[in-house]
Design a protein around this motif. Structure first.
Motif, mmCIF file in Angstrom:
data_model
loop_
_atom_site.group_PDB
_atom_site.id
_atom_site.type_symbol
_atom_site.label_atom_id
_atom_site.label_comp_id
_atom_site.label_asym_id
_atom_site.label_seq_id
_atom_site.Cartn_x
_atom_site.Cartn_y
_atom_site.Cartn_z
ATOM 1 N N GLU A 185 0.833 -1.202 0.000
ATOM 2 C CA GLU A 185 0.000 0.000 0.000
ATOM 3 C C GLU A 185 0.869 1.255 0.000
ATOM 4 O O GLU A 185 0.578 2.231 -0.712
ATOM 5 C CB GLU A 185 -0.926 0.001 1.218
ATOM 6 C CG GLU A 185 -1.857 1.202 1.288
ATOM 7 C CD GLU A 185 -2.718 1.363 0.049
ATOM 8 O OE1 GLU A 185 -3.033 2.526 -0.304
ATOM 9 O OE2 GLU A 185 -3.073 0.346 -0.584
ATOM 10 N N LEU B 221 -2.476 6.679 -11.341
ATOM 11 C CA LEU B 221 -2.157 7.160 -9.997
ATOM 12 C C LEU B 221 -1.238 8.381 -10.059
ATOM 13 O O LEU B 221 -1.380 9.325 -9.272
ATOM 14 C CB LEU B 221 -1.497 6.045 -9.185
ATOM 15 C CG LEU B 221 -2.386 4.844 -8.850
ATOM 16 C CD1 LEU B 221 -1.563 3.738 -8.191
ATOM 17 C CD2 LEU B 221 -3.533 5.263 -7.937
ATOM 18 N N ILE C 207 1.265 -3.907 -10.198
ATOM 19 C CA ILE C 207 0.726 -2.634 -10.673
ATOM 20 C C ILE C 207 0.993 -2.558 -12.172
ATOM 21 O O ILE C 207 2.152 -2.590 -12.601
ATOM 22 C CB ILE C 207 1.396 -1.441 -9.964
ATOM 23 C CG1 ILE C 207 1.160 -1.513 -8.453
ATOM 24 C CG2 ILE C 207 0.870 -0.123 -10.517
ATOM 25 C CD1 ILE C 207 1.901 -0.435 -7.679
ATOM 26 N N CYS D 105 8.265 1.564 -8.579
ATOM 27 C CA CYS D 105 7.051 1.096 -7.905
ATOM 28 C C CYS D 105 6.476 -0.135 -8.600
ATOM 29 O O CYS D 105 6.014 -1.074 -7.943
ATOM 30 C CB CYS D 105 6.012 2.215 -7.863
ATOM 31 S SG CYS D 105 6.425 3.552 -6.708
ATOM 32 N N THR E 129 -2.257 1.494 -14.642
ATOM 33 C CA THR E 129 -2.640 1.870 -13.278
ATOM 34 C C THR E 129 -1.638 2.851 -12.684
ATOM 35 O O THR E 129 -2.017 3.843 -12.043
ATOM 36 C CB THR E 129 -2.725 0.621 -12.383
ATOM 37 O OG1 THR E 129 -3.737 -0.251 -12.889
ATOM 38 C CG2 THR E 129 -3.057 1.000 -10.949
ATOM 39 N N ALA E 130 -0.362 2.586 -12.905
ATOM 40 C CA ALA E 130 0.676 3.481 -12.388
ATOM 41 C C ALA E 130 0.529 4.879 -12.976
ATOM 42 O O ALA E 130 0.673 5.889 -12.275
ATOM 43 C CB ALA E 130 2.058 2.917 -12.698
ATOM 44 N N ARG F 108 2.040 1.946 -3.462
ATOM 45 C CA ARG F 108 1.048 2.638 -4.281
ATOM 46 C C ARG F 108 0.945 4.117 -3.894
ATOM 47 O O ARG F 108 0.758 4.984 -4.753
ATOM 48 C CB ARG F 108 -0.322 1.966 -4.140
ATOM 49 C CG ARG F 108 -0.441 0.648 -4.909
ATOM 50 C CD ARG F 108 -1.777 -0.021 -4.690
ATOM 51 N NE ARG F 108 -1.919 -1.188 -5.544
ATOM 52 C CZ ARG F 108 -2.524 -1.185 -6.728
ATOM 53 N NH1 ARG F 108 -3.062 -0.070 -7.190
ATOM 54 N NH2 ARG F 108 -2.605 -2.288 -7.453
ATOM 55 N N ARG G 88 0.952 8.186 -5.657
ATOM 56 C CA ARG G 88 -0.039 9.237 -5.411
ATOM 57 C C ARG G 88 0.571 10.463 -4.730
ATOM 58 O O ARG G 88 -0.117 11.458 -4.517
ATOM 59 C CB ARG G 88 -1.157 8.703 -4.509
ATOM 60 C CG ARG G 88 -1.970 7.560 -5.082
ATOM 61 C CD ARG G 88 -3.186 7.305 -4.201
ATOM 62 N NE ARG G 88 -3.949 6.150 -4.625
ATOM 63 C CZ ARG G 88 -3.854 4.942 -4.065
ATOM 64 N NH1 ARG G 88 -3.011 4.746 -3.060
ATOM 65 N NH2 ARG G 88 -4.583 3.937 -4.508
#
Length: 224
Positions: free
Chosen positions: A164, A209, A201, A190, A205-206, A167, A171
């Motif tokens: 988490e 974010l 990921i 990441c 998606t990366a 991720r 962000r």
């Protein structure tokens, strides 16, 4: 007969990224990646010939994913080359060359192992590998694989919280002063950290974010 021993190497990561205090999963992954890179950067014609000494720091099972041929650990020749009484100069030359090649492979392997071991022992603080030390020989008989396995087993477990937090790094608010290369490198790191840990990921998606972080940063600056 001269020896072509290599005692120094041009390594991809020298020194390794130091780990201050108790190692965490991300630091262990970075350390392992750098050790892999260093082992692979020193050429060897063993295995498939394109992975250098990568087999030195991997289990045979893991190495098979990178090479169709096993890596045979070099051993020191027990006997000097011998020649037939009627051997030609070319035959003598190639016999000598083959012998020296085996000696060089053996010396390179062992010197590289000592070099990489010293790198790891320098990068990680002693309390976190002290239990591997032998009373008489110190760490001389500890293989690189044993060192990496110990660190990974004791300190490299990746928890749901680690994933988490990984991720959340995507962000994190964007600093406009930050070079975009740094942003792309963070995205890559990441994705690599999450890979193989049951919570991968994707690139899309990366990017989502990261764009979310960009948008939030712009809105925040506008509010200010």
């Amino acid at each position: 007969m001269s020896s072509r021993r290599r005692s120094t190497f041009i390594l991809a990561h020298d020194p390794l990224t130091p780990i201050i205090g108790e190692p965490i999963a991300r630091a262990i992954k970075t350390l392992t990646r750098e050790v892999y890179g260093n082992a692979k950067s020193v050429p060897s014609n063993r295995g498939c010939g394109s992975n250098g000494h990568l087999a030195m720091v991997m289990s045979p099972e893991a190495y098979t994913f990178h090479s169709d041929e096993p890596f045979i650990v070099p051993s020191i020749p027990r006997e000097l080359p011998s020649y037939a009484d009627d051997a030609t100069d070319a035959e003598i030359y190639y016999a000598n060359f083959a012998y020296e090649d085996e000696v060089t492979a053996f010396q390179t392997y062992n010197t590289l192992q000592q070099t990489l071991r010293k790198q790891i022992l320098t990068a990680v603080e002693p309390p976190f590998y002290h239990e591997l030390e032998d009373r008489e020989f110190g760490y001389m008989d500890v293989t690189l694989l044993q060192l990496l396995n110990h660190l990974t087993t004791d300190y490299g477990e990746i928890t749901p919280q680690d994933l988490e937090e990984n991720r959340e790094k995507l962000r994190a608010p964007w600093n406009p002063v930050e070079d975009m290369t740094t942003v792309w490198n963070r995205i890559h790191d990441c994705i690599q950290f999450a890979a193989g840990n049951y919570d991968p990921i994707s690139y899309d998606t990366a990017m989502c974010l990261t764009l979310e972080a960009f948008t939030n940063t712009i809105h925040l600056r506008m509010e200010i």
